[in-house]
Design a protein around this motif. Structure first.
Motif, PDB file in Angstrom:
ATOM      1  N   GLU A  33       0.809  -1.209   0.000  1.00  0.00           N
ATOM      2  CA  GLU A  33       0.000   0.000   0.000  1.00  0.00           C
ATOM      3  C   GLU A  33       0.847   1.266   0.000  1.00  0.00           C
ATOM      4  N   HIS A  34       2.173   1.102   0.041  1.00  0.00           N
ATOM      5  CA  HIS A  34       3.067   2.254   0.060  1.00  0.00           C
ATOM      6  C   HIS A  34       4.250   2.025  -0.872  1.00  0.00           C
ATOM      7  N   ASP A  35       4.724   3.108  -1.449  1.00  0.00           N
ATOM      8  CA  ASP A  35       6.046   3.105  -2.078  1.00  0.00           C
ATOM      9  C   ASP A  35       7.037   3.435  -0.977  1.00  0.00           C
ATOM     10  N   THR A  36       8.078   2.624  -0.873  1.00  0.00           N
ATOM     11  CA  THR A  36       9.006   2.767   0.247  1.00  0.00           C
ATOM     12  C   THR A  36      10.443   2.738  -0.241  1.00  0.00           C
ATOM     13  N   ALA A  37      11.263   3.601   0.343  1.00  0.00           N
ATOM     14  CA  ALA A  37      12.679   3.639  -0.024  1.00  0.00           C
ATOM     15  C   ALA A  37      13.520   3.985   1.194  1.00  0.00           C
ATOM     16  N   LEU A  38      14.755   3.525   1.150  1.00  0.00           N
ATOM     17  CA  LEU A  38      15.763   3.916   2.132  1.00  0.00           C
ATOM     18  C   LEU A  38      16.618   5.016   1.518  1.00  0.00           C
ATOM     19  N   VAL A  39      16.700   6.149   2.199  1.00  0.00           N
ATOM     20  CA  VAL A  39      17.505   7.272   1.726  1.00  0.00           C
ATOM     21  C   VAL A  39      18.648   7.509   2.710  1.00  0.00           C
ATOM     22  N   ILE A  40      19.855   7.499   2.192  1.00  0.00           N
ATOM     23  CA  ILE A  40      21.039   7.762   3.011  1.00  0.00           C
ATOM     24  C   ILE A  40      21.508   9.178   2.692  1.00  0.00           C
ATOM     25  N   ASP A  41      21.667  10.003   3.731  1.00  0.00           N
ATOM     26  CA  ASP A  41      22.040  11.391   3.470  1.00  0.00           C
ATOM     27  C   ASP A  41      23.556  11.564   3.494  1.00  0.00           C
ATOM     28  N   ALA A  42      23.994  12.777   3.245  1.00  0.00           N
ATOM     29  CA  ALA A  42      25.428  13.065   3.142  1.00  0.00           C
ATOM     30  C   ALA A  42      26.158  12.809   4.451  1.00  0.00           C
ATOM     31  N   GLU A  43      25.432  12.795   5.581  1.00  0.00           N
ATOM     32  CA  GLU A  43      26.037  12.507   6.880  1.00  0.00           C
ATOM     33  C   GLU A  43      25.908  11.027   7.243  1.00  0.00           C
ATOM     34  N   ALA A  51       5.289   6.508   0.992  1.00  0.00           N
ATOM     35  CA  ALA A  51       4.258   7.308   0.340  1.00  0.00           C
ATOM     36  C   ALA A  51       3.104   6.408  -0.045  1.00  0.00           C
ATOM     37  N   PRO A  52       1.881   6.729   0.346  1.00  0.00           N
ATOM     38  CA  PRO A  52       0.721   5.886  -0.004  1.00  0.00           C
ATOM     39  C   PRO A  52       0.501   5.857  -1.503  1.00  0.00           C
ATOM     40  N   VAL A  53      -0.011   4.718  -1.996  1.00  0.00           N
ATOM     41  CA  VAL A  53      -0.173   4.554  -3.444  1.00  0.00           C
ATOM     42  C   VAL A  53      -1.539   5.015  -3.944  1.00  0.00           C
ATOM     43  N   ASP A  54      -2.516   5.188  -3.031  1.00  0.00           N
ATOM     44  CA  ASP A  54      -3.839   5.645  -3.453  1.00  0.00           C
ATOM     45  C   ASP A  54      -4.527   6.330  -2.279  1.00  0.00           C
ATOM     46  N   ALA A  55      -5.755   6.788  -2.515  1.00  0.00           N
ATOM     47  CA  ALA A  55      -6.476   7.548  -1.499  1.00  0.00           C
ATOM     48  C   ALA A  55      -6.758   6.705  -0.254  1.00  0.00           C
ATOM     49  N   ALA A  56      -7.136   5.428  -0.461  1.00  0.00           N
ATOM     50  CA  ALA A  56      -7.413   4.565   0.693  1.00  0.00           C
ATOM     51  C   ALA A  56      -6.167   4.370   1.534  1.00  0.00           C
ATOM     52  N   SER A  57      -5.037   4.154   0.878  1.00  0.00           N
ATOM     53  CA  SER A  57      -3.779   4.008   1.607  1.00  0.00           C
ATOM     54  C   SER A  57      -3.414   5.306   2.316  1.00  0.00           C
ATOM     55  N   GLY A  58      -3.734   6.438   1.667  1.00  0.00           N
ATOM     56  CA  GLY A  58      -3.456   7.728   2.281  1.00  0.00           C
ATOM     57  C   GLY A  58      -4.237   7.925   3.566  1.00  0.00           C
ATOM     58  N   ALA A  59      -5.516   7.535   3.562  1.00  0.00           N
ATOM     59  CA  ALA A  59      -6.337   7.655   4.764  1.00  0.00           C
ATOM     60  C   ALA A  59      -5.800   6.768   5.876  1.00  0.00           C
ATOM     61  N   SER A  60      -5.387   5.547   5.509  1.00  0.00           N
ATOM     62  CA  SER A  60      -4.804   4.634   6.487  1.00  0.00           C
ATOM     63  C   SER A  60      -3.506   5.203   7.058  1.00  0.00           C
ATOM     64  N   THR A  61      -2.713   5.838   6.196  1.00  0.00           N
ATOM     65  CA  THR A  61      -1.455   6.434   6.645  1.00  0.00           C
ATOM     66  C   THR A  61      -1.701   7.534   7.661  1.00  0.00           C
ATOM     67  N   GLU A  62      -2.726   8.355   7.452  1.00  0.00           N
ATOM     68  CA  GLU A  62      -3.020   9.434   8.389  1.00  0.00           C
ATOM     69  C   GLU A  62      -3.390   8.869   9.759  1.00  0.00           C
ATOM     70  N   ARG A  63      -4.162   7.782   9.785  1.00  0.00           N
ATOM     71  CA  ARG A  63      -4.497   7.149  11.069  1.00  0.00           C
ATOM     72  C   ARG A  63      -3.240   6.591  11.729  1.00  0.00           C
ATOM     73  N   ASP A  95      -1.393  14.106  -5.647  1.00  0.00           N
ATOM     74  CA  ASP A  95      -2.691  13.449  -5.795  1.00  0.00           C
ATOM     75  C   ASP A  95      -3.383  13.203  -4.460  1.00  0.00           C
ATOM     76  N   GLY A  96      -2.918  13.893  -3.417  1.00  0.00           N
ATOM     77  CA  GLY A  96      -3.531  13.759  -2.100  1.00  0.00           C
ATOM     78  C   GLY A  96      -2.726  12.881  -1.167  1.00  0.00           C
ATOM     79  N   GLY A  97      -2.889  13.113   0.114  1.00  0.00           N
ATOM     80  CA  GLY A  97      -2.150  12.343   1.109  1.00  0.00           C
ATOM     81  C   GLY A  97      -0.766  12.923   1.364  1.00  0.00           C
ATOM     82  N   ARG A  98      -0.049  12.278   2.253  1.00  0.00           N
ATOM     83  CA  ARG A  98       1.277  12.750   2.623  1.00  0.00           C
ATOM     84  C   ARG A  98       2.273  11.593   2.649  1.00  0.00           C
ATOM     85  N   ALA A  99       3.477  11.886   2.211  1.00  0.00           N
ATOM     86  CA  ALA A  99       4.583  10.952   2.405  1.00  0.00           C
ATOM     87  C   ALA A  99       5.165  11.198   3.796  1.00  0.00           C
TER      88      ALA A  99
END
Length: 319
Positions: A33-43, A51-63, A95-99
């Motif tokens: 239900e999410h796009d997921t990645a590991l990000v390594i920063d300069a430190e 990030a949710p893939v659709d509106a339903a996943s976005g609502a679940s993410t907010e909860r 397209d709505g929701g939050r990462a």
């Protein structure tokens, strides 16, 4: 269209000001239900972006975000013996929701096949699960997340079995067995607790021989604690599972639930029925075929256990 790790890294820079990505890698796991990645920063700090893939996943993410804040507070106050993702920032999606972005919790996913009995990791896992189930139910209730009383929960499970039966794919003997246990109200006199609701080994992180964190809180609710025990009872060795249960019971207060393990085993079996229903609902023939194979294997296993019990050469799990 699914987002690439580079696209998710760009979202991370919006969510966490000053984050300077050095590398971005895909993260796999039991979460479609999410796009997921590991990000390594300069430190060389390690961040997880979801990030949710659709509106339903976005609502679940907010909860889930609201719950994570409450759980983090419980962990900070010493009431929760493991870490949960603690959001460091958010990025609004076109397209709505939050990462959501959080610092990666150290540890590797638990491998149940390597879990050994005794006072080490198995005992710590039991303590961790008990700590979760000892949380005040208000932690979940005040957020408006699902809350079930025992008989209401039993009837929900009965409805799932009825729906699975209508597919025609559940072996009759297995269906009869499930119905028998669901109709036995003495099995369902439990005290509802906070439960994770979707516990699998990949969500449990281990570091230094102890549980360091638990991921994937989108299905949390107040319900049957047995649901959070099913996954290791099914996959771990009997000896390791008993060590987990022993520690679990030791760290639970006022635990009077003689059918806790029975319901946990049943929950593991009914998870296959839900997998079947998911395949039927989505029209995915591969999932349906996979579920049918698992149900056939389970039916054969149950028949073998019953035969061994009747001849005195073994013992069954639930009968």
């Amino acid at each position: 269209m699914r987002r690439s790790p580079l696209a998710l890294a760009a979202l991370a820079t919006i969510a966490v000001p000053g984050l300077d990505p050095y590398d971005a890698q895909p993260l796999s796991g039991p979460d479609d239900e999410h796009d997921t990645a590991l990000v390594i920063d300069a430190e060389r700090r390690r961040w997880v972006v979801r990030a949710p893939v659709d509106a339903a996943s976005g609502a679940s993410t907010e909860r889930e975000i609201a719950l994570l804040a409450a759980l983090t507070s419980q962990a900070t106050e010493g009431r929760l013996p493991f870490r949960v993702p603690s959001p460091a920032g958010f990025a609004t999606l076109p397209d709505g929701g939050r990462a959501m972005v959080y610092e990666q919790i150290p540890g590797q996913p638990l491998h149940l096949k390597t879990l050994r009995p005794g006072p080490g990791l198995a005992a710590d896992l039991g303590k961790v699960l008990a700590g979760l189930h000892e949380l005040p139910v208000a932690v979940v209730e005040t957020l408006g997340l699902p809350t079930y009383q025992p008989d209401e929960y039993r009837r929900r499970r009965q409805a799932e079995v009825d729906e699975a039966a209508r597919t025609g794919h559940v072996p009759p003997a297995l269906l009869t067995r499930w119905e028998k246990h669901l109709e036995d109200v003495s099995w369902w006199r439990f005290k509802p607790t906070v439960v994770h609701g979707d516990m699998v080994a990949e969500r449990v992180l281990v570091s230094g021989g102890t549980v360091s964190g638990i991921l994937g809180w989108g299905s949390a609710q107040v319900a049957d604690p047995a649901d959070d025990l099913a996954w290791f009872l099914v996959a771990a060795s009997a000896e390791a599972a008993e060590s987990v249960l022993e520690a679990y019971r030791l760290h639970r207060t006022e635990l009077t639930d003689p059918h806790l393990t029975d319901r946990a085993i049943l929950a593991g079996e009914l998870a296959i029925a839900r997998w079947l229903l998911h395949g039927v609902t989505t029209g995915d023939d591969d999932i349906v075929a996979d579920a049918v194979t698992m149900l056939t294997d389970l039916d054969a296993h149950v028949h073998t256990d019953q035969a061994a019990t009747s001849t005195g050469t073994g013992a069954s799990g639930t009968s």
